[in-house]
Design an enzyme around this catalytic site. Structure first.
Site, PDB file in Angstrom:
ATOM      1  N   GLY A  99     -22.549 -17.411   5.616  1.00  0.00           N
ATOM      2  CA  GLY A  99     -22.373 -18.418   4.580  1.00  0.00           C
ATOM      3  C   GLY A  99     -21.341 -18.064   3.538  1.00  0.00           C
ATOM      4  N   ASP A 127      -9.892 -22.255   7.241  1.00  0.00           N
ATOM      5  CA  ASP A 127      -9.084 -23.428   6.918  1.00  0.00           C
ATOM      6  C   ASP A 127      -9.919 -24.706   6.996  1.00  0.00           C
ATOM      7  OD1 ASP A 127      -6.818 -21.869   6.502  1.00  0.00           O
ATOM      8  OD2 ASP A 127      -6.141 -22.069   8.570  1.00  0.00           O
ATOM      9  N   GLY A 165      -9.808 -23.371  20.176  1.00  0.00           N
ATOM     10  CA  GLY A 165      -8.646 -23.918  19.490  1.00  0.00           C
ATOM     11  C   GLY A 165      -8.805 -23.866  17.988  1.00  0.00           C
TER      12      GLY A 165
END
Length: 197
Positions: A99, A127, A165
């Site tokens: 977390g 991101d 990915g």
């Protein structure tokens, strides 16, 4: 408008610093988020007070603060205290499956656990977290507390690691909208809001 601006270390630091100064001079209420990634050993002291939300993962915090290991929530709590002492409004350390720990403007330290998932590829999870947080801060007024925004951003990052990915693994806006709708329905059932679900 208030606005949100996100910065990270993949552009020259001088550009980031100049942009932060310009934004705060033109629109002081603009929320600035700085993700110190990739890791750096030091940042200019003048950067921190220009940042509303300063975010690093545990390894980036280790490099920036010169700490040998940040592997527990307690370690992260110590790290956010040091980061906030430099002048940012909110300091946070993301810890993958453990977390996020953050220290807010009021001086409260909070640990927000993430949902446990089967991680396939963790590339880009930070991101995804930052993108979701920025989106929530840009479009949400007072409905969600900061902790809830962090929790939803954790959910987006957790979802992103379940697929291979980087950008292709990021959940879309509908995923976040559905999380928000579910949260609004829960809050309505609890009597915390009259928002429709």
């Amino acid at each position: 408008t208030r606005g949100v601006a996100v910065f990270q270390m993949e552009i020259p630091l001088e550009t980031t610093l100049a942009s932060l100064k310009l934004i705060k001079s033109i629109n002081p209420s603009c929320i600035t988020i700085f993700n110190a990634a990739p890791a750096v050993k030091e940042l200019p002291t003048e950067l921190y007070p220009l940042v509303d939300v300063f975010c690093v993962n545990e390894s980036e915090a280790e490099v920036l603060l010169g700490i040998e290991s940040i592997s527990t929530v307690s370690d992260a709590e110590g790290a956010v205290k040091v980061l906030k002492s430099h002048g940012c409004q909110v300091a946070m350390v993301t810890m993958g499956g453990n977390g996020v720990v953050y220290l807010d403007e009021a001086g409260d330290v909070t640990h927000v656990p993430c949902n446990k998932v089967h991680a396939v590829d963790t590339t880009g999870a930070g991101d995804a977290f930052i993108g979701a947080l920025a989106s929530l801060m840009a479009r949400d007024g007072k409905f969600l507390a900061f902790r809830e925004k962090v929790k939803l951003s954790c959910a987006v990052a957790s979802e992103s690691v379940t697929k291979k990915g980087t950008q292709s693994s990021y959940p879309d806006k509908d995923f976040l909208d559905n999380l928000l709708k579910d949260m609004a329905c829960y809050a309505r059932v609890q009597g915390e809001t009259t928002a429709p679900c």
